[in-house]
Design an enzyme around this catalytic site. Structure first.
Site, short mmCIF file in Angstrom:
data_model
loop_
_atom_site.label_atom_id
_atom_site.label_comp_id
_atom_site.label_asym_id
_atom_site.label_seq_id
_atom_site.Cartn_x
_atom_site.Cartn_y
_atom_site.Cartn_z
N SER A 147 -18.83 -20.91 -78.47
CA SER A 147 -19.71 -21.62 -77.41
C SER A 147 -21.15 -21.17 -77.50
O SER A 147 -21.18 -19.91 -78.03
CB SER A 147 -19.09 -21.15 -76.23
OG SER A 147 -19.74 -21.58 -75.22
N TYR A 160 -14.94 -14.94 -70.63
CA TYR A 160 -15.20 -16.37 -71.48
C TYR A 160 -16.17 -15.99 -72.68
O TYR A 160 -15.81 -16.16 -73.82
CB TYR A 160 -15.77 -17.44 -70.69
CG TYR A 160 -15.79 -18.82 -71.42
CD1 TYR A 160 -14.87 -19.55 -71.68
CD2 TYR A 160 -17.08 -19.30 -71.86
CE1 TYR A 160 -14.97 -20.77 -72.64
CE2 TYR A 160 -17.41 -20.47 -72.57
CZ TYR A 160 -16.25 -21.06 -73.11
OH TYR A 160 -16.50 -22.36 -73.79
P1 NAD Z 1 -10.91 -29.24 -71.89
O1 NAD Z 1 -10.37 -28.34 -70.53
O2 NAD Z 1 -11.14 -30.58 -71.51
O3 NAD Z 1 -9.85 -29.33 -72.84
C1 NAD Z 1 -9.35 -28.20 -73.69
C2 NAD Z 1 -7.70 -28.58 -73.87
O4 NAD Z 1 -7.40 -27.37 -74.57
C3 NAD Z 1 -6.90 -29.16 -72.85
O5 NAD Z 1 -6.50 -30.32 -73.38
C4 NAD Z 1 -5.90 -28.06 -72.75
O6 NAD Z 1 -4.75 -28.43 -72.18
C5 NAD Z 1 -5.94 -27.65 -73.97
N1 NAD Z 1 -5.26 -26.08 -73.81
C6 NAD Z 1 -5.78 -24.99 -73.11
N2 NAD Z 1 -4.85 -23.88 -73.22
C7 NAD Z 1 -3.97 -24.58 -74.42
C8 NAD Z 1 -3.18 -23.56 -75.01
N3 NAD Z 1 -2.39 -22.25 -74.68
N4 NAD Z 1 -2.29 -24.18 -76.05
C9 NAD Z 1 -2.59 -25.54 -76.23
N5 NAD Z 1 -3.69 -26.23 -76.05
C10 NAD Z 1 -4.27 -25.74 -74.78
O7 NAD Z 1 -12.18 -28.39 -72.38
P2 NAD Z 1 -13.24 -28.93 -73.40
O8 NAD Z 1 -14.66 -28.96 -72.71
O9 NAD Z 1 -12.77 -30.04 -74.11
O10 NAD Z 1 -13.36 -27.77 -74.40
C11 NAD Z 1 -12.89 -27.69 -75.64
C12 NAD Z 1 -13.26 -26.43 -76.29
O11 NAD Z 1 -14.79 -26.48 -76.47
C13 NAD Z 1 -12.92 -25.15 -75.80
O12 NAD Z 1 -12.89 -24.21 -76.76
C14 NAD Z 1 -14.07 -24.58 -74.89
O13 NAD Z 1 -14.38 -23.40 -74.85
C15 NAD Z 1 -15.33 -25.43 -76.00
N6 NAD Z 1 -16.54 -25.39 -75.62
C16 NAD Z 1 -16.94 -26.38 -74.53
C17 NAD Z 1 -17.94 -26.77 -73.99
C18 NAD Z 1 -18.37 -27.67 -72.81
O14 NAD Z 1 -19.51 -27.90 -72.43
N7 NAD Z 1 -17.22 -28.75 -72.55
C19 NAD Z 1 -19.09 -25.82 -74.34
C20 NAD Z 1 -18.90 -24.95 -75.35
C21 NAD Z 1 -17.65 -24.68 -75.60
#
Ligand code: NAD
Length: 267
Positions: A147, A160
Site C-alpha cells: 500500500s 495497517y
Molecule cells: P476490500 O475490503 O474491498 O476487499 C478485500 C477482500 O479481501 C474482500 O473480498 C475480503 O473478503 C477479502 N479478505 C479479507 N480477509 C480475508 C481472509 N482472511 N482470507 C481471504 N480473503 C480475505 O479491499 P480492497 O480495497 O479491494 O483492497 C484489496 C487490497 O488492496 C488489500 O490488500 C488492501 O490493503 C490493498 N490496498 C487497497 C487500497 C485502496 O485504496 N482500496 C489502497 C492500497 C492498498
C-alpha cells in the site's frame, strides 16, 4: 506490446470484491484460468454462493473457492485443490487484506494481531504453499498487495501501515529465496481506490476533495489502474523484475502539495 496470459493459471486472494474482483475479471478477460479465493462469496455485492470443497465455476474461466488466507489448513486445502485440478500455478496475487485503524492509545492488541494475521500471515502462508509448485515448474510470479501506507503512513494506521511495510520486506526475502527457480516476487503500492475497505465514495464532498488534493493525478484510482500493472507483472515481459515495490498511486504525495499545480493550471 502484447501481453499474452492465455491459459495461465492465476490465483487471486480476496477475489470476491473490490480490487480483487477487478483483477479476477481482467485476468479472465485476458484468457487466463483464474481461481478467486475469498471469505466473502455470497456477500451483498458479490454474485454466486459459498464456494467450498472443489469450488464453484463462474463462466468457463473463473473458479471461486472459499479460503481464509490467515488459516494454515484453509490455505493448504485450497492450494492442494488448485494443484489437483490444474496441475500448476503460474501466478499468485496476494491481494486479500483488511484495514485496521486506531490511534496507538486505543488500538487493542487483538485487532493489531488480526491485521498482521491477514495482511502478512496471509501472504506468508499462501506464498509458502505455492512455492513448491512454482519450484517444480521452475517458473512463477508472486505479486503482493502492499500500500502507499508502506511508504508514507497516515495517522491511526499503526497496524495497517506496519503490516504493509512487512509485506514489502517479506516480498524482498521471497524474491531472493525463489530467484534460483526463476520465480519473481514483487509488491505494489496502490493509492486510493474507493472500495468497501475505505468508504471513500461515501465521504462528504469536501473530505473527498482533501484526499484528492494529495494526488498528482487528481482522480480516484480504479481497480483497472491496478490491473494494468498486475497483468504486466504477470506477463513474460516482466521476467527481469523482482524484489521491487512499484508505486501505482497516481503520484500520491510525489510532491508536497500537488494541488498547487491544479490551482496554477486553473483546473
Ligand atoms: P476490500 O475490503 O474491498 O476487499 C478485500 C477482500 O479481501 C474482500 O473480498 C475480503 O473478503 C477479502 N479478505 C479479507 N480477509 C480475508 C481472509 N482472511 N482470507 C481471504 N480473503 C480475505 O479491499 P480492497 O480495497 O479491494 O483492497 C484489496 C487490497 O488492496 C488489500 O490488500 C488492501 O490493503 C490493498 N490496498 C487497497 C487500497 C485502496 O485504496 N482500496 C489502497 C492500497 C492498498
Amino acid at each position: 506490446m502484447h501481453i499474452d496470459l492465455t491459459d495461465r493459471v492465476v490465483v487471486i486472494t480476496g477475489g470476491g470484491r473490490g480490487i480483487g474482483a477487478g483483477l479476477v475479471s481482467r485476468f479472465a478477460g485476458e484468457g487466463a484460468r483464474v481461481v478467486a479465493l475469498d471469505l466473502a462469496f455470497g456477500e451483498e455485492g458479490t454474485s454466486g454462493g459459498a464456494a467450498t470443497g472443489d469450488g464453484v465455476p463462474v463462466g468457463d474461466r473463473i473458479l471461486r473457492l472459499d479460503c481464509d488466507v490467515s488459516d494454515p489448513s484453509s490455505v493448504a486445502s485450497a492450494v492442494a485443490a488448485i494443484d489437483d485440478r490444474f496441475g500448476r500455478i503460474d501466478v499468485l496475487v496476494n491481494n486479500a487484506g483488511i484495514n485496521v485503524e486506531g490511534l496507538i492509545d486505543d488500538l487493542d492488541f487483538a485487532r493489531w494481531q488480526k491485521c498482521f494475521d491477514v495482511n502478512v500471515g496471509g501472504v506468508f502462508l499462501m506464498s509458502q504453499a505455492v512455492a513448491p509448485i512454482m519450484k517444480r515448474q521452475k517458473s512463477g510470479r508472486i505479486i503482493n498487495a502492499a500500500s502507499f501506507a508502506a511508504i508514507v503512513p497516515s495517522i491511526g494506521s499503526a497496524a495497517y501501515a506496519a503490516s504493509k511495510a512487512a509485506v514489502v520486506q517479506l516480498t524482498r526475502v521471497l524474491a531472493g529465496e525463489l530467484g534460483p527457480w526463476g520465480v519473481t516476487v514483487n509488491a505494489y503500492a496502490p493509492g486510493m481506490i474507493p472500495t468497501a475497505m475505505n468508504g471513500f465514495a461515501e465521504m462528504a464532498p469536501d473530505a473527498q476533495g482533501r484526499l484528492l488534493d494529495t494526488l498528482t493525478l487528481r482522480r480516484w484510482e480504479t481497480p483497472d489502474d491496478v490491473a494494468d500493472l498486475i497483468t504486466y507483472l504477470a506477463s513474460d515481459q516482466a521476467s527481469y523484475i523482482t524484489g521491487a515495490l512499484i508505486d501505482v498511486s497516481g503520484g500520491k504525495l510525489a510532491t508536497q502539495i500537488p494541488s498547487r499545480a491544479y490551482d496554477a493550471a486553473r483546473l
